[in-house]
Design an enzyme around this catalytic site. Structure first.
Site: not given
Length: 334
Positions: A23, A44, A66, A105
């Site tokens: 995504i 990552s 991160y 989401k």
């Protein structure tokens, strides 16, 4: 009919991509193809994976954690694209670093986690939004205009479904309770949010469903009650590719939204007086519209979007909490 502003007219921001998955790739490709903004860094836990991802999507800077990504001074806004189970932690990490945040989401696992993230954003004065891209697409803006104009009269029923076929794989995030798997948070969030967007928060929620052998929801049917004579009937499943269409029926007509209703698509209006017309605006990608909304709101100094407010996210999460409670799904640590 008023047309939605072109994403390329939005101000340019520098994005940091938190999570090097599919995504995130789709989002970055849309960002680069359709807006003036750019993804300038990706982070990552696996630096090699991030490097391969960055090369594939034209992102110049790679971080092996991160924490490094959110601390990067060239990043204006962070896009959180990790599994649902990690959204709270990663959104809070970005907020603590003073970054604006777009969170995929479903926003978090539950409403309590959503409130924690939004309270932190309020205290920090940063922009945060759930990445429910459907709300920003041209056909959804057109649907709002039609309903607001009264063209199909009083809305009586809304139908929406989202099912995809995923073979049982206990190692997949979709079947893993620890990663907040299941049909609802990944697929069902679309019809639930669609109903909330067009009809508001429901008066009551009635759900039935079946669980997978791993304990997450495999299939769910939901009726949202809006009182008087309006209801929404929704369905989601991991076990079959459904039509992924939607329909809105009113006292003076009906609207049929082609599949996939949650992505750029067309719809047909058929009025009770016999008039029929179709909305069809070919739109590549689609994720650029939410990115443009983020850029515009951040530039104007806002902390939330009127099309996907913090309360909208809390309302959707509350409905999904109720659905999961009724069918018996709890995630580890809840």
């Amino acid at each position: 009919m008023t047309l939605i502003a072109e994403p390329r007219t939005a101000p340019a921001l520098r994005w940091g991509i938190l999570g090097a998955g599919n995504i995130a790739g789709h989002f970055t490709d849309a960002l680069h193809a359709e807006t003036e903004s750019r993804a300038v860094a990706v982070g990552s836990r696996n630096r090699d994976k991030a490097a391969r991802w960055a090369a594939a999507h034209g992102v110049p800077t790679v971080h092996g954690s991160y924490a490094e990504l959110v601390a990067d001074p060239q990043v204006d806004v962070v896009y959180v694209a990790t599994p649902h189970s990690e959204h709270r932690e990663h959104a809070l990490l970005a907020i603590a670093a003073g970054k604006h945040v777009l969170v995929e989401k479903a926003f978090t696992r539950n409403a309590a986690e959503a409130r924690e993230v939004l309270d932190a954003a309020k205290a920090a004065g940063v922009f945060v939004m759930e990445a429910m891209w459907t709300r920003f697409l041209p056909h959804v803006q057109a649907l709002h205009q039609i309903l607001d104009s009264g063209e199909i009269g009083e809305v009586v029923a809304l139908f929406a479904d989202h099912g995809q076929f995923f073979p049982l794989d206990p190692s997949s995030r979709l079947y893993d309770p620890a990663l907040a798997g299941g049909a609802l948070l990944d697929l069902g969030v679309y019809p639930v949010s669609f109903a909330h967007d067009l009809l508001g928060a429901p008066r009551s929620v009635h759900a039935t469903g079946q669980l997978t052998t791993t304990g997450v929801d495999g299939q769910i049917g939901v009726v949202l009650d809006y009182g008087e004579r309006t209801q929404a009937t929704l369905s989601t499943t991991l076990w079959a590719r459904t039509p992924t269409t939607a329909a809105i029926t009113g006292t003076d007509g009906a609207i049929t939204v082609e599949g996939s209703f949650y992505a750029p698509t067309s719809f047909t209006v058929q009025r009770r007086d016999g008039r029929v017309w179709t909305f069809d605006r070919p739109t590549p990608h689609g994720l650029q519209f939410e990115a443009a909304e983020v850029a515009r709101r951040i530039t104007e100094g806002a902390t939330q979007s009127p099309r996907m407010t913090w309360q909208h996210t809390l309302d959707v999460m509350t409905t999904m909490d109720t659905i999961r409670e009724q069918i018996g799904v709890r995630y580890p640590g809840e």
